[in-house]
Design an enzyme around this catalytic site. Structure first.
Site, PDB file in Angstrom:
ATOM      1  N   ARG A   1     -44.708  96.031  11.560  1.00  0.00           N
ATOM      2  CA  ARG A   1     -43.754  95.158  12.240  1.00  0.00           C
ATOM      3  C   ARG A   1     -42.691  94.588  11.299  1.00  0.00           C
ATOM      4  O   ARG A   1     -41.513  94.540  11.615  1.00  0.00           O
ATOM      5  CB  ARG A   1     -44.553  93.969  12.783  1.00  0.00           C
ATOM      6  CG  ARG A   1     -44.334  93.608  14.200  1.00  0.00           C
ATOM      7  CD  ARG A   1     -45.519  92.788  14.666  1.00  0.00           C
ATOM      8  NE  ARG A   1     -46.274  93.564  15.619  1.00  0.00           N
ATOM      9  CZ  ARG A   1     -46.129  93.494  16.920  1.00  0.00           C
ATOM     10  NH1 ARG A   1     -45.271  92.654  17.438  1.00  0.00           N
ATOM     11  NH2 ARG A   1     -46.834  94.251  17.718  1.00  0.00           N
TER      12      ARG A   1
ATOM     13  N   GLU B   1     -51.083  90.186  11.083  1.00  0.00           N
ATOM     14  CA  GLU B   1     -52.442  90.583  10.728  1.00  0.00           C
ATOM     15  C   GLU B   1     -53.142  89.612   9.776  1.00  0.00           C
ATOM     16  O   GLU B   1     -54.350  89.386   9.893  1.00  0.00           O
ATOM     17  CB  GLU B   1     -52.431  91.994  10.112  1.00  0.00           C
ATOM     18  CG  GLU B   1     -52.142  93.123  11.100  1.00  0.00           C
ATOM     19  CD  GLU B   1     -50.651  93.350  11.361  1.00  0.00           C
ATOM     20  OE1 GLU B   1     -49.814  92.601  10.805  1.00  0.00           O
ATOM     21  OE2 GLU B   1     -50.314  94.278  12.119  1.00  0.00           O
TER      22      GLU B   1
ATOM     23  N   HIS C   1     -45.164 102.066  10.162  1.00  0.00           N
ATOM     24  CA  HIS C   1     -45.181 101.429  11.480  1.00  0.00           C
ATOM     25  C   HIS C   1     -45.236  99.909  11.437  1.00  0.00           C
ATOM     26  O   HIS C   1     -45.261  99.255  12.469  1.00  0.00           O
ATOM     27  CB  HIS C   1     -46.395 101.914  12.275  1.00  0.00           C
ATOM     28  CG  HIS C   1     -47.696 101.341  11.752  1.00  0.00           C
ATOM     29  ND1 HIS C   1     -48.340 101.850  10.667  1.00  0.00           N
ATOM     30  CD2 HIS C   1     -48.419 100.282  12.155  1.00  0.00           C
ATOM     31  CE1 HIS C   1     -49.426 101.143  10.426  1.00  0.00           C
ATOM     32  NE2 HIS C   1     -49.496 100.174  11.310  1.00  0.00           N
TER      33      HIS C   1
ATOM     34  N   HIS D   1     -45.304 107.069  14.576  1.00  0.00           N
ATOM     35  CA  HIS D   1     -46.061 106.155  15.439  1.00  0.00           C
ATOM     36  C   HIS D   1     -45.370 106.078  16.803  1.00  0.00           C
ATOM     37  O   HIS D   1     -44.141 106.219  16.877  1.00  0.00           O
ATOM     38  CB  HIS D   1     -46.066 104.788  14.752  1.00  0.00           C
ATOM     39  CG  HIS D   1     -47.063 103.818  15.293  1.00  0.00           C
ATOM     40  ND1 HIS D   1     -46.892 103.189  16.497  1.00  0.00           N
ATOM     41  CD2 HIS D   1     -48.235 103.361  14.802  1.00  0.00           C
ATOM     42  CE1 HIS D   1     -47.910 102.385  16.724  1.00  0.00           C
ATOM     43  NE2 HIS D   1     -48.755 102.473  15.711  1.00  0.00           N
TER      44      HIS D   1
ATOM     45  N   ASP E   1     -57.929  93.455  11.645  1.00  0.00           N
ATOM     46  CA  ASP E   1     -56.919  92.401  11.723  1.00  0.00           C
ATOM     47  C   ASP E   1     -55.917  92.549  12.867  1.00  0.00           C
ATOM     48  O   ASP E   1     -54.844  91.975  12.833  1.00  0.00           O
ATOM     49  CB  ASP E   1     -56.147  92.385  10.399  1.00  0.00           C
ATOM     50  CG  ASP E   1     -55.562  93.757  10.056  1.00  0.00           C
ATOM     51  OD1 ASP E   1     -55.439  94.600  10.971  1.00  0.00           O
ATOM     52  OD2 ASP E   1     -55.233  93.979   8.880  1.00  0.00           O
TER      53      ASP E   1
HETATM   54  C1  UD1 Z   1     -50.912  97.682  16.057  1.00  0.00           C
HETATM   55  C2  UD1 Z   1     -51.470  96.522  15.235  1.00  0.00           C
HETATM   56  C3  UD1 Z   1     -51.335  96.809  13.748  1.00  0.00           C
HETATM   57  C4  UD1 Z   1     -51.935  98.151  13.398  1.00  0.00           C
HETATM   58  C5  UD1 Z   1     -51.344  99.225  14.289  1.00  0.00           C
HETATM   59  C6  UD1 Z   1     -52.052 100.522  14.020  1.00  0.00           C
HETATM   60  C7  UD1 Z   1     -51.241  94.234  16.119  1.00  0.00           C
HETATM   61  C8  UD1 Z   1     -50.367  93.056  16.263  1.00  0.00           C
HETATM   62  N1  UD1 Z   1     -50.696  95.296  15.514  1.00  0.00           N
HETATM   63  O1  UD1 Z   1     -49.515  97.745  15.830  1.00  0.00           O
HETATM   64  O2  UD1 Z   1     -52.014  95.801  13.028  1.00  0.00           O
HETATM   65  O3  UD1 Z   1     -51.666  98.435  12.054  1.00  0.00           O
HETATM   66  O4  UD1 Z   1     -51.541  98.876  15.670  1.00  0.00           O
HETATM   67  O5  UD1 Z   1     -51.333 101.620  14.512  1.00  0.00           O
HETATM   68  O6  UD1 Z   1     -52.366  94.223  16.549  1.00  0.00           O
HETATM   69  N2  UD1 Z   1     -47.826 102.798  21.805  1.00  0.00           N
HETATM   70  C9  UD1 Z   1     -47.982 103.832  22.726  1.00  0.00           C
HETATM   71  N3  UD1 Z   1     -49.174 104.524  22.707  1.00  0.00           N
HETATM   72  C10 UD1 Z   1     -50.182 104.258  21.830  1.00  0.00           C
HETATM   73  C11 UD1 Z   1     -49.976 103.227  20.907  1.00  0.00           C
HETATM   74  C12 UD1 Z   1     -48.800 102.497  20.915  1.00  0.00           C
HETATM   75  O7  UD1 Z   1     -47.115 104.120  23.512  1.00  0.00           O
HETATM   76  O8  UD1 Z   1     -51.222 104.930  21.882  1.00  0.00           O
HETATM   77  C13 UD1 Z   1     -46.552 102.010  21.848  1.00  0.00           C
HETATM   78  C14 UD1 Z   1     -46.482 101.128  23.102  1.00  0.00           C
HETATM   79  O9  UD1 Z   1     -45.168 101.060  23.535  1.00  0.00           O
HETATM   80  C15 UD1 Z   1     -46.945  99.767  22.550  1.00  0.00           C
HETATM   81  C16 UD1 Z   1     -46.296  99.806  21.174  1.00  0.00           C
HETATM   82  O10 UD1 Z   1     -46.481 101.141  20.721  1.00  0.00           O
HETATM   83  O11 UD1 Z   1     -46.510  98.680  23.345  1.00  0.00           O
HETATM   84  C17 UD1 Z   1     -46.827  98.821  20.192  1.00  0.00           C
HETATM   85  O12 UD1 Z   1     -48.246  98.803  20.136  1.00  0.00           O
HETATM   86  P1  UD1 Z   1     -48.977  97.522  19.451  1.00  0.00           P
HETATM   87  O13 UD1 Z   1     -50.449  97.775  19.412  1.00  0.00           O
HETATM   88  O14 UD1 Z   1     -48.535  96.276  20.093  1.00  0.00           O
HETATM   89  O15 UD1 Z   1     -48.360  97.488  18.001  1.00  0.00           O
HETATM   90  P2  UD1 Z   1     -48.518  98.512  16.814  1.00  0.00           P
HETATM   91  O16 UD1 Z   1     -47.212  98.549  16.109  1.00  0.00           O
HETATM   92  O17 UD1 Z   1     -49.121  99.763  17.298  1.00  0.00           O
HETATM   93  N1  UDP Z   2     -53.723 108.557  11.376  1.00  0.00           N
HETATM   94  C1  UDP Z   2     -53.906 109.597  12.301  1.00  0.00           C
HETATM   95  N2  UDP Z   2     -52.810 110.292  12.742  1.00  0.00           N
HETATM   96  C2  UDP Z   2     -51.554 110.014  12.330  1.00  0.00           C
HETATM   97  C3  UDP Z   2     -51.361 108.937  11.407  1.00  0.00           C
HETATM   98  C4  UDP Z   2     -52.467 108.227  10.968  1.00  0.00           C
HETATM   99  O1  UDP Z   2     -55.032 109.884  12.689  1.00  0.00           O
HETATM  100  O2  UDP Z   2     -50.610 110.679  12.772  1.00  0.00           O
HETATM  101  C5  UDP Z   2     -54.915 107.781  10.934  1.00  0.00           C
HETATM  102  C6  UDP Z   2     -55.050 107.568   9.439  1.00  0.00           C
HETATM  103  O3  UDP Z   2     -55.786 108.605   8.837  1.00  0.00           O
HETATM  104  C7  UDP Z   2     -55.771 106.232   9.357  1.00  0.00           C
HETATM  105  C8  UDP Z   2     -55.317 105.506  10.593  1.00  0.00           C
HETATM  106  O4  UDP Z   2     -54.769 106.490  11.461  1.00  0.00           O
HETATM  107  O5  UDP Z   2     -57.183 106.374   9.430  1.00  0.00           O
HETATM  108  C9  UDP Z   2     -54.304 104.488  10.217  1.00  0.00           C
HETATM  109  O6  UDP Z   2     -53.663 104.010  11.352  1.00  0.00           O
HETATM  110  P1  UDP Z   2     -52.328 103.187  11.281  1.00  0.00           P
HETATM  111  O7  UDP Z   2     -51.570 103.585  10.071  1.00  0.00           O
HETATM  112  O8  UDP Z   2     -51.705 103.338  12.609  1.00  0.00           O
HETATM  113  O9  UDP Z   2     -52.849 101.685  11.179  1.00  0.00           O
HETATM  114  P2  UDP Z   2     -53.268 100.722   9.966  1.00  0.00           P
HETATM  115  O10 UDP Z   2     -54.333 101.389   9.186  1.00  0.00           O
HETATM  116  O11 UDP Z   2     -52.039 100.439   9.177  1.00  0.00           O
HETATM  117  O12 UDP Z   2     -53.740  99.500  10.662  1.00  0.00           O
END
Ligand code: UD1
Ligand code: UDP
Length: 370
Positions: free
Chosen positions: A211, A136, A209, A242, A100
């Site tokens: 939104r 999502e 994490h 996160h 999602d």
């Molecule tokens: C995204 C997904 C959410 C999912 C989550 C898993 C959308 C809208 N949101 O949210 O559904 O649950 O990922 O973790 O698709 N960042 C880094 N390095 C990384 C990852 C993230 O620096 O490896 C920082 C960056 O500043 C980035 C920000 O996090 O711009 C947000 O990342 P984004 O993918 O937009 O949103 P998430 O909150 O991670």
């Molecule tokens: N996870 C990880 N390291 C962490 C936190 C989570 O590997 O420090 C793994 C967790 O086991 C799960 C996945 O990341 O499989 C979940 O990711 P996240 O919570 O970011 O996203 P969501 O599942 O809510 O989309």
């Protein structure tokens, strides 16, 4: 189709998609009838790379799209335009997306515009509230409505799609997260020495994490944690934060420097699984963690008012506590104090699959193109 291989492109971009898609990439690559391509949007950068490395996968296309504190508009338009180029060049018979995220929603739309068939892994999850989780819930609806094959983790997920009027292409497969978890638990160990856990204390693992929890709700969660460590000298809270700056900016001012609270960097998947296994209770708003923890027998309190994963609630391994400070504090306290209550949760059954979801998906795709 008989004389040539079926070209399948898996498209993903974030940590949870990678965890749930990498086992499938590996499984599909073993099938001689398939030509498998991996396309990563890199909606996440570091958190994606750590999973690719674990599963030893080098993407065929890395769109490298992440920007610091990115927004939905820029990310969506980048994904739409960049996937179009790859789809035109490769012309796959099928693309597979997961779950999602923006990567899933927009890549599926892009493939639909390119008239490519689409398979949705982890299809059919719904809260039926467009604002929770945001955005999502709408991504799920978009992906399922343009998909030809829908791989649902549970009966409930299949029913959700059927109720929307779609009748064909719906399959129950279990969730590939259990395949990933079993791979890690059976093959990889990590003693977590660098976290310096105090083994005389009960570990409470926290992840948050979402939104819709940014700001006040996350503040309440942190205040509850502060109160819990003050009330219970025998617990330690570990929070792998996160990388989203919106998370860190709220958490650090409240929890940094508090005794028996460890704020740490996101963990690689192997240590994270080992930490889940060692934990006494998990507090989370994560989707994936809600699926993994019941498979490990660890009670989960979900920091949300609803969930698209109601199965574990029904089986008893998961409870919803929302983001109310008092509700979080009292529910954790009850679990700490009441062994019977704790055992009921920790002994609940895992409803999310048998660890063979990738195999079932492979067979369904083969059958579909035969
Ligand atoms: C995204 C997904 C959410 C999912 C989550 C898993 C959308 C809208 N949101 O949210 O559904 O649950 O990922 O973790 O698709 N960042 C880094 N390095 C990384 C990852 C993230 O620096 O490896 C920082 C960056 O500043 C980035 C920000 O996090 O711009 C947000 O990342 P984004 O993918 O937009 O949103 P998430 O909150 O991670
Ligand atoms: N996870 C990880 N390291 C962490 C936190 C989570 O590997 O420090 C793994 C967790 O086991 C799960 C996945 O990341 O499989 C979940 O990711 P996240 O919570 O970011 O996203 P969501 O599942 O809510 O989309």
């Amino acid at each position: 189709m008989k004389d040539r291989k079926i070209k399948i492109a898996l498209v993903f971009g974030t940590r949870p998609e990678a965890i749930k898609m990498c086992p499938l990439v590996k499984k599909l690559k073993q099938n001689p009838k398939f030509d498998v391509l991996t396309i990563v949007t890199a909606q996440h950068r570091q958190m994606l790379d750590s999973v690719l490395e674990l599963f030893d996968i080098v993407p065929d296309y890395d769109l490298n799209l992440m920007k610091t504190n990115q927004n939905l508009w820029n990310l969506s338009s980048d994904i739409l335009l960049e996937t179009k180029k790859v789809f035109e060049k490769e012309n796959p018979d099928l693309i597979l997306v997961h779950g999602d995220t923006t990567t899933a929603g927009i890549s599926a739309l892009s493939a639909f515009y390119s008239r490519i068939k689409i398979g949705h892994v982890e299809a059919g999850l719904r809260t039926f509230d467009k604002n929770y989780p945001f955005p999502e819930e709408i991504n799920r609806v978009i992906v399922d409505s343009v998909s030809d094959l829908m791989f649902c983790p549970t009966d409930k997920a299949c029913e959700n799609i059927e109720k929307s009027g779609i009748k064909k292409g719906i399959y129950k497969t279990g969730n590939t997260v259990i395949d990933a978890l079993m791979y890690v638990i059976e093959n990889k160990n990590d003693e977590l020495e660098y976290i310096n856990l105090n083994l005389n204390l009960k570990t409470i693992l926290l992840t948050s994490h979402r939104r819709e929890n940014f700001g006040k709700p996350l503040e309440n969660i942190c205040k509850a944690i502060k109160k819990l460590v003050e009330q219970n000298k025998d617990i330690e809270v570990v929070y792998p934060m996160h990388l989203n700056p919106n998370v860190r900016n709220t958490v650090k001012p409240i929890l940094e420097g508090i005794e028996r609270v460890k704020l740490i960097e996101p963990l690689d998947y192997v240590p994270f699984c080992n930490l889940m296994k060692k934990s006494h209770i998990i507090l989370t708003d994560s989707g994936g963690v809600q699926e993994e923890a019941p498979a490990l027998g660890v009670p989960v309190l979900v920091l949300r008012d609803e969930t698209e994963r109601p199965e574990a609630l029904e089986y008893g391994g998961v409870k919803l506590v929302g983001c109310d400070e008092e509700k979080i504090t009292s529910t954790v306290q009850k679990l700490l104090d009441n062994k019977e209550e704790y055992d009921k949760m920790s002994k609940a059954i895992n409803p999310y699959g048998d660890g063979h979801a990738c195999e079932y998906i492979e067979k369904i795709i083969e059958e579909y193109f035969s």
